[in-house]
Design a protein around this motif. Structure first.
Motif, PDB file in Angstrom:
ATOM      1  N   LEU A 125      40.702  26.943  49.741  1.00  0.00           N
ATOM      2  CA  LEU A 125      41.443  27.044  48.475  1.00  0.00           C
ATOM      3  C   LEU A 125      40.684  26.459  47.289  1.00  0.00           C
ATOM      4  O   LEU A 125      40.802  26.957  46.173  1.00  0.00           O
ATOM      5  N   THR A 126      39.930  25.410  47.528  1.00  0.00           N
ATOM      6  CA  THR A 126      39.243  24.732  46.431  1.00  0.00           C
ATOM      7  C   THR A 126      37.775  25.107  46.319  1.00  0.00           C
ATOM      8  O   THR A 126      37.089  24.633  45.414  1.00  0.00           O
ATOM      9  N   HIS A 127      37.279  25.963  47.214  1.00  0.00           N
ATOM     10  CA  HIS A 127      35.868  26.360  47.170  1.00  0.00           C
ATOM     11  C   HIS A 127      35.589  27.103  45.862  1.00  0.00           C
ATOM     12  O   HIS A 127      36.363  27.975  45.455  1.00  0.00           O
ATOM     13  N   PRO A 128      34.498  26.770  45.180  1.00  0.00           N
ATOM     14  CA  PRO A 128      34.191  27.398  43.886  1.00  0.00           C
ATOM     15  C   PRO A 128      34.155  28.930  43.921  1.00  0.00           C
ATOM     16  O   PRO A 128      34.604  29.578  42.965  1.00  0.00           O
ATOM     17  N   ASP A 129      33.657  29.520  45.000  1.00  0.00           N
ATOM     18  CA  ASP A 129      33.629  30.985  45.087  1.00  0.00           C
ATOM     19  C   ASP A 129      35.032  31.572  45.161  1.00  0.00           C
ATOM     20  O   ASP A 129      35.322  32.604  44.554  1.00  0.00           O
ATOM     21  N   HIS A 130      35.914  30.923  45.901  1.00  0.00           N
ATOM     22  CA  HIS A 130      37.298  31.394  46.000  1.00  0.00           C
ATOM     23  C   HIS A 130      38.007  31.252  44.653  1.00  0.00           C
ATOM     24  O   HIS A 130      38.684  32.177  44.196  1.00  0.00           O
ATOM     25  N   VAL A 131      37.842  30.111  44.018  1.00  0.00           N
ATOM     26  CA  VAL A 131      38.483  29.867  42.722  1.00  0.00           C
ATOM     27  C   VAL A 131      37.989  30.882  41.693  1.00  0.00           C
ATOM     28  O   VAL A 131      38.777  31.463  40.945  1.00  0.00           O
ATOM     29  N   ARG A 132      36.681  31.133  41.666  1.00  0.00           N
ATOM     30  CA  ARG A 132      36.112  32.097  40.720  1.00  0.00           C
ATOM     31  C   ARG A 132      36.649  33.497  40.999  1.00  0.00           C
ATOM     32  O   ARG A 132      37.044  34.220  40.082  1.00  0.00           O
ATOM     33  N   PHE A 133      36.696  33.900  42.261  1.00  0.00           N
ATOM     34  CA  PHE A 133      37.215  35.215  42.619  1.00  0.00           C
ATOM     35  C   PHE A 133      38.666  35.365  42.162  1.00  0.00           C
ATOM     36  O   PHE A 133      39.042  36.378  41.565  1.00  0.00           O
ATOM     37  N   ALA A 134      39.478  34.360  42.437  1.00  0.00           N
ATOM     38  CA  ALA A 134      40.889  34.409  42.032  1.00  0.00           C
ATOM     39  C   ALA A 134      41.026  34.481  40.521  1.00  0.00           C
ATOM     40  O   ALA A 134      41.813  35.275  39.997  1.00  0.00           O
ATOM     41  N   ASP A 135      40.252  33.686  39.816  1.00  0.00           N
ATOM     42  CA  ASP A 135      40.328  33.665  38.351  1.00  0.00           C
ATOM     43  C   ASP A 135      39.835  34.963  37.724  1.00  0.00           C
ATOM     44  O   ASP A 135      40.453  35.500  36.812  1.00  0.00           O
ATOM     45  N   GLU A 136      38.698  35.466  38.213  1.00  0.00           N
ATOM     46  CA  GLU A 136      38.059  36.605  37.568  1.00  0.00           C
ATOM     47  C   GLU A 136      38.596  37.961  38.020  1.00  0.00           C
ATOM     48  O   GLU A 136      38.623  38.896  37.231  1.00  0.00           O
ATOM     49  N   PHE A 137      39.002  38.083  39.261  1.00  0.00           N
ATOM     50  CA  PHE A 137      39.381  39.397  39.775  1.00  0.00           C
ATOM     51  C   PHE A 137      40.870  39.520  40.058  1.00  0.00           C
ATOM     52  O   PHE A 137      41.514  40.431  39.553  1.00  0.00           O
TER      53      PHE A 137
END
Length: 53
Positions: A24-36
């Motif tokens: 949940l807190t991994h930067p790639d997951h956060v970026r994916f959720a935010d951007e896509f």
């Protein structure tokens, strides 16, 4: 299908709660959720279920 149900679903399995929280807190997951996800989905739901083995 029942009216009001989601059009898509994503499923993931984790070895434990610590791995889930790391995801949940991994930067790639956060970026994916935010951007896509936020940009493409009008609404979304999140459900977590703990299964015993």
């Amino acid at each position: 299908m029942k009216d009001g149900n989601a059009d898509y679903a994503v499923s993931a399995t984790f070895d434990g709660i610590d791995e889930f929280r790391a995801y949940l807190t991994h930067p790639d997951h956060v970026r994916f959720a935010d951007e896509f996800v936020s940009a493409m989905a009008e609404t979304y739901s999140s459900v977590q279920v703990e299964l015993s083995s």
